[in-house]
Design a protein around this motif. Sequence first.
Motif, PDB file in Angstrom:
ATOM      1  N   ALA A   1       0.831  -1.208   0.000  1.00  0.00           N
ATOM      2  CA  ALA A   1       0.000   0.000   0.000  1.00  0.00           C
ATOM      3  C   ALA A   1       0.865   1.256   0.000  1.00  0.00           C
ATOM      4  N   ALA A   2       1.896   1.269   0.828  1.00  0.00           N
ATOM      5  CA  ALA A   2       2.769   2.439   0.914  1.00  0.00           C
ATOM      6  C   ALA A   2       3.551   2.639  -0.381  1.00  0.00           C
ATOM      7  N   LEU A   3       4.066   1.569  -0.958  1.00  0.00           N
ATOM      8  CA  LEU A   3       4.793   1.677  -2.237  1.00  0.00           C
ATOM      9  C   LEU A   3       3.908   2.292  -3.310  1.00  0.00           C
ATOM     10  N   ARG A   4       2.687   1.813  -3.379  1.00  0.00           N
ATOM     11  CA  ARG A   4       1.756   2.341  -4.382  1.00  0.00           C
ATOM     12  C   ARG A   4       1.479   3.815  -4.129  1.00  0.00           C
ATOM     13  N   ALA A   5       1.221   4.173  -2.887  1.00  0.00           N
ATOM     14  CA  ALA A   5       0.851   5.553  -2.559  1.00  0.00           C
ATOM     15  C   ALA A   5       2.018   6.520  -2.700  1.00  0.00           C
ATOM     16  N   LEU A   6       3.204   6.108  -2.304  1.00  0.00           N
ATOM     17  CA  LEU A   6       4.355   7.001  -2.295  1.00  0.00           C
ATOM     18  C   LEU A   6       5.116   7.034  -3.626  1.00  0.00           C
ATOM     19  N   SER A   7       4.889   6.042  -4.475  1.00  0.00           N
ATOM     20  CA  SER A   7       5.719   5.898  -5.672  1.00  0.00           C
ATOM     21  C   SER A   7       5.610   7.057  -6.655  1.00  0.00           C
ATOM     22  N   SER A   8       4.544   7.824  -6.603  1.00  0.00           N
ATOM     23  CA  SER A   8       4.414   8.944  -7.534  1.00  0.00           C
ATOM     24  C   SER A   8       5.202  10.171  -7.093  1.00  0.00           C
ATOM     25  N   ASP A   9       5.787  10.133  -5.898  1.00  0.00           N
ATOM     26  CA  ASP A   9       6.590  11.254  -5.397  1.00  0.00           C
ATOM     27  C   ASP A   9       8.045  11.034  -5.801  1.00  0.00           C
ATOM     28  N   PRO A  10       8.584  11.842  -6.705  1.00  0.00           N
ATOM     29  CA  PRO A  10       9.969  11.644  -7.167  1.00  0.00           C
ATOM     30  C   PRO A  10      11.002  11.674  -6.042  1.00  0.00           C
ATOM     31  N   ALA A  11      10.704  12.363  -4.963  1.00  0.00           N
ATOM     32  CA  ALA A  11      11.669  12.481  -3.865  1.00  0.00           C
ATOM     33  C   ALA A  11      11.963  11.137  -3.203  1.00  0.00           C
ATOM     34  N   VAL A  12      11.021  10.209  -3.229  1.00  0.00           N
ATOM     35  CA  VAL A  12      11.258   8.932  -2.553  1.00  0.00           C
ATOM     36  C   VAL A  12      12.150   7.989  -3.356  1.00  0.00           C
ATOM     37  N   TRP A  13      12.451   8.344  -4.604  1.00  0.00           N
ATOM     38  CA  TRP A  13      13.275   7.491  -5.448  1.00  0.00           C
ATOM     39  C   TRP A  13      14.751   7.870  -5.454  1.00  0.00           C
TER      40      TRP A  13
END
Length: 87
Positions: free
Chosen positions: A56-68
């Motif tokens: 769930a967290a991967l899906r929700a956060l994945s659109s934020d470039p900062a987390v990559w």
Amino acid sequence: MEIFPTFLIRKAGVDNRRLYLDQSRISSVLDFYNTEPFIGDSIDTEDKADAVVSAAALRALSSDPAVWSAPEQEPAARLEGWIFGVT
């Protein structure tokens, strides 16, 4: 990159201790990550709870470039990796 479900659960403001024993707390974490409540066989182990929360967290956060990207202020992160979701 590493994923620490405990971090992701605490980020949602939920106590992670023995989370799998309380479906309402799991649902609270899923809600925090804009995910529908879990429906199916019970989440009866810590590993299952961690997997559901992490997905769930991967899906929700994945659109934020900062987390990559490893945080700039943390030089060791560029060499050793970093925790997904920590920016």
